[in-house]
Design a protein around this motif. Structure first.
Motif, short mmCIF file in Angstrom:
data_model
loop_
_atom_site.label_atom_id
_atom_site.label_comp_id
_atom_site.label_asym_id
_atom_site.label_seq_id
_atom_site.Cartn_x
_atom_site.Cartn_y
_atom_site.Cartn_z
N ALA A 177 26.07 -50.28 -43.45
CA ALA A 177 26.02 -50.98 -44.74
C ALA A 177 26.38 -52.46 -44.56
N LYS A 178 27.35 -52.74 -43.69
CA LYS A 178 27.74 -54.13 -43.45
C LYS A 178 26.58 -54.93 -42.83
N ARG A 180 23.40 -54.20 -43.05
CA ARG A 180 22.32 -54.27 -44.04
C ARG A 180 22.57 -55.36 -45.08
N ASP A 181 23.84 -55.55 -45.46
CA ASP A 181 24.17 -56.44 -46.57
C ASP A 181 24.67 -57.81 -46.15
N GLU A 183 25.15 -61.59 -45.19
CA GLU A 183 24.40 -62.79 -45.52
C GLU A 183 24.14 -63.57 -44.23
N ARG A 193 17.68 -58.48 -38.26
CA ARG A 193 18.47 -57.54 -39.05
C ARG A 193 17.55 -56.56 -39.80
N ASP A 194 16.48 -57.08 -40.39
CA ASP A 194 15.54 -56.23 -41.11
C ASP A 194 14.90 -55.20 -40.18
N GLU A 244 13.90 -48.00 -48.83
CA GLU A 244 14.48 -49.23 -48.32
C GLU A 244 13.69 -49.77 -47.12
N ALA A 275 28.44 -59.57 -39.16
CA ALA A 275 28.81 -58.47 -40.07
C ALA A 275 30.23 -57.97 -39.80
#
Length: 323
Positions: A177-178, A180-181, A183, A193-194, A244, A275
């Motif tokens: 989750a870190k 994925r989210d 910035e 990252r994607d 997703e 992250a």
């Protein structure tokens, strides 16, 4: 060899060039090999053919080459291996060059192979990879024996354990989750990252990710399904593009970004650091994380094996039993 018209005649052979002595020596040596071949045919009353001559000269040329040259040439010639395998085997050639003690056929001794094993470990290479290097080396030693370039196998009596892969190469759900989210102000890092998120949600290996083609995705009911064969092993796999992952594919207009393996892994480590994850994240972690996520959400081991394209469920059990 190439010469101008005025640098060759039937009697003197190569002439009118300062290289003529060396070139004539090469010509005489080549003619001598062919003469011995023809003489050998005559002694056993065998008919001459150009196919036999070509086979004879190929073997003679191989004898003149170093072992490293021979292995590099055979890797390029083979049609029974995948390109990913070819690249991996070229790394073995590079390691032999760096090692420096196994160059010629005569260098293939038990002592040098043991030193080579220590050399690989000294470079921090994991035991499973060291084992695969030895396996590749054995393959081309046996190949050389079949071509009568060697008479004995220096690996006889030597055993190198395969070792176990490190089983902890995955992200927890919180860590995923870190990633994925997080910035990221850099576009290149955001693309990596994607791609990694897609790996974690589909189990795609790096080579399959880089060759991803949305045209091979089929719609089954409301789901989008990837059915293909793994580039590395040729084994079939089947995975669902979760919403997703599908959103990321749509974001790039169904053409995912591509990076070299080195650049991809290098950027992944930067993404992980951003992250706040203190792990040496690499592309293969995406597959492991996918397996972990599926098992955590109650997916059967058999289904995980199918998603990851494992040859047998035992492979999956060995990899994930400790998680």
């Amino acid at each position: 060899m190439k010469v101008f018209k005025n640098q060759f005649n039937k009697k003197a052979l190569v002439c009118n060039t300062f290289e003529m002595n060396a070139l004539n020596d090469r010509l005489k040596a080549a003619k001598g090999r062919i003469d011995s071949f023809i003489t050998g045919l005559m002694q056993v009353d065998d008919a001459f053919t150009f196919e036999k001559l070509e086979k004879f000269l190929t073997a003679e040329n191989a004898k003149e080459a170093s072992f490293i040259d021979y292995v590099a040439k055979r890797i390029d010639e083979r049609t029974d291996i995948r390109e990913t395998t070819r690249k991996s085997q070229r790394k073995v050639v590079g390691s032999l060059v760096d090692f420096g003690k196994i160059c010629e056929f005569s260098d293939l001794t038990r002592s040098n192979i043991l030193d080579y094993d220590e050399f690989l470990h000294g470079r921090g290479i994991a035991q499973p990879t060291v084992h695969s290097y030895h396996k590749t080396l054995k393959t081309y030693i046996n190949d050389a024996i079949r071509h009568e370039l060697m008479t004995s196998n220096p690996y006889l009596g030597l055993q190198f354990k395969r070792g176990e892969s490190r089983h902890g190469m995955y992200l927890t759900e919180d860590e995923f989750a870190k990633v994925r989210d997080v910035e990221l102000g850099n576009e290149s890092l955001a693309k990596v990252r994607d791609l990694f998120v897609v790996q974690c949600l589909t189990g795609l290996a790096y080579s399959d990710l880089m060759s991803f083609d949305f045209n091979r995705v089929s719609k089954v009911g409301d789901s989008y399904v990837i059915e293909d064969r793994r580039h590395k092993t040729g084994i079939e796999y089947c995975a669902v593009l979760l919403p997703e992952a599908l959103a990321i594919v749509r974001k790039y207009h169904e053409q995912l970004p591509r990076f070299s393996n080195q650049q991809y892994n290098m950027r992944l480590k930067v993404v992980a650091e951003a992250a706040g994850i203190d792990k040496p994240v690499a592309s293969h972690w995406g597959r492991r994380t996918c397996g972990m996520l599926l098992l955590n959400h109650g997916v059967s081991m058999e289904t995980v094996a199918k998603v990851l394209g494992h040859s047998s469920i035992r492979t999956t059990e060995q990899a994930y039993a400790k998680l």
